[in-house]
Write a protein that holds these residues in place. Sequence first.
Motif, PDB file in Angstrom:
ATOM      1  N   MET A  37     -14.263  44.447  20.447  1.00 43.08           N
ATOM      2  CA  MET A  37     -13.867  43.116  19.984  1.00 43.08           C
ATOM      3  C   MET A  37     -13.103  43.261  18.672  1.00 43.08           C
ATOM      4  N   ARG A  38     -12.044  42.470  18.590  1.00 42.27           N
ATOM      5  CA  ARG A  38     -11.184  42.589  17.419  1.00 42.27           C
ATOM      6  C   ARG A  38     -10.933  41.196  16.824  1.00 42.27           C
ATOM      7  N   ALA A  39     -11.010  41.090  15.503  1.00 42.67           N
ATOM      8  CA  ALA A  39     -10.763  39.788  14.853  1.00 42.67           C
ATOM      9  C   ALA A  39      -9.725  39.949  13.751  1.00 42.67           C
ATOM     10  N   LEU A  40      -8.835  38.968  13.690  1.00 40.34           N
ATOM     11  CA  LEU A  40      -7.884  38.910  12.575  1.00 40.34           C
ATOM     12  C   LEU A  40      -8.323  37.769  11.662  1.00 40.34           C
ATOM     13  N   LEU A  41      -8.437  38.053  10.376  1.00 38.79           N
ATOM     14  CA  LEU A  41      -8.840  37.021   9.406  1.00 38.79           C
ATOM     15  C   LEU A  41      -7.686  36.763   8.442  1.00 38.79           C
ATOM     16  N   VAL A  42      -7.367  35.486   8.252  1.00 36.16           N
ATOM     17  CA  VAL A  42      -6.227  35.152   7.388  1.00 36.16           C
ATOM     18  C   VAL A  42      -6.626  34.084   6.369  1.00 36.16           C
ATOM     19  N   ASN A  43      -6.340  34.369   5.109  1.00 36.06           N
ATOM     20  CA  ASN A  43      -6.499  33.365   4.050  1.00 36.06           C
ATOM     21  C   ASN A  43      -5.089  32.864   3.702  1.00 36.06           C
ATOM     22  N   PRO A  44      -4.780  31.590   3.998  1.00 35.79           N
ATOM     23  CA  PRO A  44      -3.394  31.109   3.893  1.00 35.79           C
ATOM     24  C   PRO A  44      -2.867  30.960   2.464  1.00 35.79           C
ATOM     25  N   TRP A  45      -1.554  30.780   2.366  1.00 38.81           N
ATOM     26  CA  TRP A  45      -0.931  30.460   1.080  1.00 38.81           C
ATOM     27  C   TRP A  45      -1.208  29.000   0.746  1.00 38.81           C
ATOM     28  N   ILE A  46      -0.772  28.614  -0.456  1.00 40.45           N
ATOM     29  CA  ILE A  46      -1.117  27.288  -0.991  1.00 40.45           C
ATOM     30  C   ILE A  46       0.147  26.511  -1.331  1.00 40.45           C
ATOM     31  N   TYR A  47       0.132  25.201  -1.094  1.00 42.27           N
ATOM     32  CA  TYR A  47       1.187  24.321  -1.624  1.00 42.27           C
ATOM     33  C   TYR A  47       0.567  23.448  -2.705  1.00 42.27           C
ATOM     34  N   ASP A  48       1.187  23.431  -3.874  1.00 41.75           N
ATOM     35  CA  ASP A  48       0.626  22.625  -4.970  1.00 41.75           C
ATOM     36  C   ASP A  48       1.684  22.489  -6.067  1.00 41.75           C
ATOM     37  N   PHE A  49       1.339  21.734  -7.096  1.00 41.32           N
ATOM     38  CA  PHE A  49       2.239  21.605  -8.251  1.00 41.32           C
ATOM     39  C   PHE A  49       1.957  22.682  -9.291  1.00 41.32           C
ATOM     40  N   ALA A  50       0.749  23.201  -9.265  1.00 37.82           N
ATOM     41  CA  ALA A  50       0.381  24.261 -10.203  1.00 37.82           C
ATOM     42  C   ALA A  50      -0.719  25.088  -9.563  1.00 37.82           C
ATOM     43  N   CYS A  51      -0.697  26.368  -9.802  1.00 38.47           N
ATOM     44  CA  CYS A  51      -1.754  27.212  -9.257  1.00 38.47           C
ATOM     45  C   CYS A  51      -1.744  28.557  -9.985  1.00 38.47           C
ATOM     46  N   PHE A  52      -2.902  29.036 -10.336  1.00 34.02           N
ATOM     47  CA  PHE A  52      -3.025  30.283 -11.082  1.00 34.02           C
ATOM     48  C   PHE A  52      -4.174  31.071 -10.472  1.00 34.02           C
ATOM     49  N   ASP A  53      -3.992  32.353 -10.366  1.00 36.10           N
ATOM     50  CA  ASP A  53      -5.062  33.189  -9.813  1.00 36.10           C
ATOM     51  C   ASP A  53      -6.117  33.424 -10.890  1.00 36.10           C
ATOM     52  N   LEU A  54      -7.125  32.553 -10.905  1.00 39.42           N
ATOM     53  CA  LEU A  54      -8.221  32.674 -11.872  1.00 39.42           C
ATOM     54  C   LEU A  54      -9.442  33.216 -11.118  1.00 39.42           C
TER      55      LEU A  54
ATOM     56  N   ILE B 297      -5.653  39.579   6.286  1.00 37.39           N
ATOM     57  CA  ILE B 297      -4.495  39.304   5.420  1.00 37.39           C
ATOM     58  C   ILE B 297      -4.868  38.152   4.494  1.00 37.39           C
ATOM     59  N   ASP B 298      -4.892  38.434   3.202  1.00 38.29           N
ATOM     60  CA  ASP B 298      -5.095  37.379   2.216  1.00 38.29           C
ATOM     61  C   ASP B 298      -3.720  37.068   1.629  1.00 38.29           C
ATOM     62  N   CYS B 299      -3.168  35.925   2.008  1.00 40.46           N
ATOM     63  CA  CYS B 299      -1.817  35.559   1.546  1.00 40.46           C
ATOM     64  C   CYS B 299      -1.812  35.242   0.053  1.00 40.46           C
ATOM     65  N   LEU B 300      -2.990  35.221  -0.566  1.00 40.66           N
ATOM     66  CA  LEU B 300      -3.063  34.985  -2.015  1.00 40.66           C
ATOM     67  C   LEU B 300      -3.429  36.268  -2.764  1.00 40.66           C
ATOM     68  N   ASP B 301      -3.342  37.380  -2.063  1.00 40.49           N
ATOM     69  CA  ASP B 301      -3.654  38.658  -2.716  1.00 40.49           C
ATOM     70  C   ASP B 301      -2.409  39.132  -3.471  1.00 40.49           C
ATOM     71  N   ARG B 302      -2.439  38.974  -4.782  1.00 35.90           N
ATOM     72  CA  ARG B 302      -1.261  39.333  -5.593  1.00 35.90           C
ATOM     73  C   ARG B 302      -1.030  40.843  -5.600  1.00 35.90           C
ATOM     74  N   LEU B 303      -2.093  41.608  -5.272  1.00 32.70           N
ATOM     75  CA  LEU B 303      -1.960  43.068  -5.314  1.00 32.70           C
ATOM     76  C   LEU B 303      -1.689  43.663  -3.931  1.00 32.70           C
ATOM     77  N   HIS B 304      -1.440  42.813  -2.948  1.00 35.10           N
ATOM     78  CA  HIS B 304      -1.174  43.322  -1.597  1.00 35.10           C
ATOM     79  C   HIS B 304       0.059  44.236  -1.640  1.00 35.10           C
ATOM     80  N   PRO B 305      -0.008  45.412  -0.981  1.00 33.37           N
ATOM     81  CA  PRO B 305       1.136  46.337  -1.038  1.00 33.37           C
ATOM     82  C   PRO B 305       2.458  45.680  -0.625  1.00 33.37           C
ATOM     83  N   ALA B 306       2.399  44.729   0.314  1.00 32.18           N
ATOM     84  CA  ALA B 306       3.637  44.074   0.774  1.00 32.18           C
ATOM     85  C   ALA B 306       4.221  43.141  -0.290  1.00 32.18           C
TER      86      ALA B 306
END
Length: 438
Positions: free
Chosen positions: A1-18, A42-51
Motif C-alpha cells: 500500500m502506498r500513500a502520497l501526503l501533500v500539505n498545500p500552499w497558501i493564499y493570503d495577504f501576509a504569511c511568514f514561516d513561524l 510533499i510539503d508545499c510550505l517547506d522552504r528547505l525543500h531541495p526543489a
Amino acid sequence: MRALLVNPWIYDFACFDLFSKPIGFLKVACLLKELGFKLDYIDCLDRLHPAMKKLKSKDNPFGCGNYYNEVVEKPDILKEIPRYYKRYGMPPYIFRELIKKIETPDIILVSSGMTYWYKGVFEVIDILKKEFKNVPIILGGIYPSLCFEHAKNFSGADFVFKGKIDDFLSILEKIFNKKFSLDRDFKKLIPLYELYPKLSYISLRTSSGCPFKCSYCGWHLIDEEIYQVFYEEVFKQIVYFHKKLKVKNFAFYDDALLYNADKHIKPLLKLIIKNKLNLNFHTPNGLNAIFIDEELALLLKKAGFVEVRLGLETTNPQRQKATSIKIDNPTIKKVIKLLKDVGFSQDKIALYLLMGLPGQSFEEIEDSIISAHNLGAKVYLEEYSPVPGTLDYKRAKLPNDLDPLWHNNSVFPLFKGSDNYLKFRKLKDLNHKLNISR
Ligand code: SF4
C-alpha cells in the motif's frame, strides 16, 4: 500500500514561516507508516525543500523566514483590500514536476490549515486528480474540521474528515475493504519529521485541548479532550530530534502548554536543564500567564526559552470577563515582573492583543494597546479572525454560510466597511510606534 501526503500552499495577504509545520498531519503519516504504508510526502510550505533551493529566502537565527511568494489576482470578494494577495510556498509548476516522479499511490491525503486558505487546498486537489486519475483523495485538517459542509461540497476531495482519527480509519476501511487497527494510542504517535529532507526547527504539541473556552477561540471544537503526553516521552522526542535530525530550535504549539505545570512542563524543563541540552525553545502560541509562578519563570529561562509570548488579548476588565477567564490585569502584571526578575528582558516578553472582537470599539482597542505597553512588554497586535461555531462568531451575527475567505483576519475588518479597515491600520501603526520607541 502506498500513500502520497501533500500539505498545500497558501493564499493570503501576509504569511511568514513561524515554526509552521503540519504537526497533526505528520502524526497521521506516522500512523500510516505503522499500518504498513509506503509514503511519499510533499510539503508545499517547506522552504528547505531541495526543489525550492533557487527560490529560498534567508532564515532568521532560529530557522524561520519568509516563504517564497508570487502576487496573484484577488478573488472578487477581496477586491477592495488595498494590499497584494499572494500565493505562498511552492509554485504549482514545481509541484507538478515533483508528482510526475512519484509512483502512483493507492491513496492521497491532503492537509489543510486556516479555513480561509482553502483556495490552495482546492488547487492542489485539482492538480492531483488530473495526475492520478481514480486515486481516492482524502482531505483533513483544520479547514474541514471547522467548515465541513464547505469542504465536502466544494473541495473536490473524495473523502473529507473532521479530524477524528476513527473517522479516518473508517475511510481507509472503505477504500481498502479491510479492517485497520492501531496498536498504539494515536495521541502518543510522534510526528514523522523524518519525511523532511532538511529541517531548521521542529514544532511539537505535547498536549491537546485547553482548560479554558475563550469566546473567540475554536480549538475546543477540534480538540475537546485535555490530554498531555507524559513528560519523559516529550523529553525523549526532543533528544531524538536533536541528535538524529540535528535540530536546535524547538517550538511548542500546545494550546495550554503550562496547564498542570507541576506534572508536565516543570518536570520536562528540569530534565532539559539537568541534561544540559543547550537548545532554543519558542512559543509562537501565547502562553497562559496564569500558570506562571516564580519556579516556572526560572525554569523557562534556564531551559532556553528565547522569548515568552503571553496571551492577554485585551486589558479591558469587562472584555476580559466577557471573553475568557484565562487572565486578568493584576496577574499579567505580576507575571511580567516574575519574568523580568529571572532575567527576561523587556523585548523578550511579548503580549498578544486582539483587535476587532465583536462589540469592541476603536477607543477600547487603543486603550488596550497603550495600557499593554505600559505593562513593560512588547505587544503583538492580532486582528480578530471569526471562527465558525464559537460564541464570538454568534455575537458578531455572522451567517453560517459565510464564505471562509471572510474568516481571514486581514480581511475581516472590511466586512464591517472600509472605514473600519483604515481605523485598524492606524491602530497597527500606533502599536508599531510604541514597540520601536522602547
Ligand atoms: S486559552 Fe488559548 S487555546 Fe485556550 S481557549 Fe483560550 S485562546 Fe483558545
